[in-house]
Scaffold this active site. Sequence first.
Site, PDB file in Angstrom:
ATOM      1  N   PRO A   2       0.828  -1.208   0.000  1.00 47.42           N
ATOM      2  CA  PRO A   2       0.000   0.000   0.000  1.00 47.42           C
ATOM      3  C   PRO A   2       0.859   1.253   0.000  1.00 47.42           C
ATOM      4  O   PRO A   2       1.926   1.295   0.609  1.00 47.42           O
ATOM      5  CB  PRO A   2      -0.819  -0.125   1.289  1.00 47.42           C
ATOM      6  N   GLU A   3       0.393   2.276  -0.702  1.00 47.16           N
ATOM      7  CA  GLU A   3       1.082   3.549  -0.745  1.00 47.16           C
ATOM      8  C   GLU A   3       0.246   4.583  -0.001  1.00 47.16           C
ATOM      9  O   GLU A   3      -0.740   4.252   0.650  1.00 47.16           O
ATOM     10  CB  GLU A   3       1.353   3.936  -2.200  1.00 47.16           C
ATOM     11  N   LYS A  61       3.799   6.118   4.651  1.00 44.66           N
ATOM     12  CA  LYS A  61       3.073   4.850   4.649  1.00 44.66           C
ATOM     13  C   LYS A  61       2.866   4.284   6.053  1.00 44.66           C
ATOM     14  O   LYS A  61       2.386   3.169   6.203  1.00 44.66           O
ATOM     15  CB  LYS A  61       3.839   3.829   3.804  1.00 44.66           C
ATOM     16  N   ARG A 278      11.494  -4.411  -9.256  1.00 39.89           N
ATOM     17  CA  ARG A 278      10.114  -4.058  -9.537  1.00 39.89           C
ATOM     18  C   ARG A 278       9.982  -3.925 -11.048  1.00 39.89           C
ATOM     19  O   ARG A 278      10.783  -4.459 -11.797  1.00 39.89           O
ATOM     20  CB  ARG A 278       9.746  -2.725  -8.858  1.00 39.89           C
TER      21      ARG A 278
END
Length: 292
Positions: A2-3, A61, A278
């Site tokens: 989650p960001e 975050k 990524r």
Amino acid sequence: MPELPEVEVVRRGLERWISGRTVADVQILHPRAIRRHLAGPEDFAAQLTGRRLGTAHRRGKYLWVPLEAAAQDAPDRSVLAHLGMSGQLLVQPHEAPDEKHLRIRVRFDDALPTELRFVDQRTFGGLSLHDPVPDDPAGLPDVIAHIARDPLDPAFDEAAFHAALRRRRTTVKRALLDQSLISGVGNIYADEALWRSRLHYDRPTATLTRPRSAELLTHIREVMNEALAVGGTSFDSLYVNVNGESGYFDRSLDAYGREDEPCRRCGTPMRRRPWMNRSSYFCPRCQRPPRV
């Protein structure tokens, strides 16, 4: 993972459903979920029991909730929550069946029929108790004092951000993911903001003019506010808000996850490149790579 928008959605839910409530009981169902609390499960539960929860806050975050003292000699502490890759903070009715990966349960001493649950499939996240930074009115835990403010924070310093970009010998996407420079921006929203700014992810930060970095910040804020409006981005069932609902911003993504699909601006097929374990998604025409 989650960001900022996803974590902010959870923070707002905690502020609505648990702030001001007093903890009656804490059950630690998996010790790994409180591994960052070095004093152990029993100490975590004992320090939390009987304490009133303050207003939920966020830095990047990370989430934290200050504990209001139950007695004058009770130390000022804050509960820090890091969701990791799959952590969920859920407000559930007492009678709701336990989730398969339930790790911590917090019950309250009021008549409301709900409890707080920390659910984490991969157990990379967790809860812990920390001392606050001295004289910080929000009770910022000292262990995250190095985390920079995020671009939605009213106190975010745009001039300092631009100066730091110019000083650093790095590339623009690496800078956006550096939580000591700017917090809350992760892989998804970095790709989205860079696409809107027509910047390649490998553009050297030293080449960014003040207007270009200001434009980039504007697009970062736009994409995050748009994501907040629809509850964040959910690609699977791991990210949900405190009511277990998924976000819908993945339906509006312009760059991330759109390999070989036409660029929404020029029609050129979008590209994906491996990047720091990524992926980076970009338009090869709108976001031309820097010259070597």
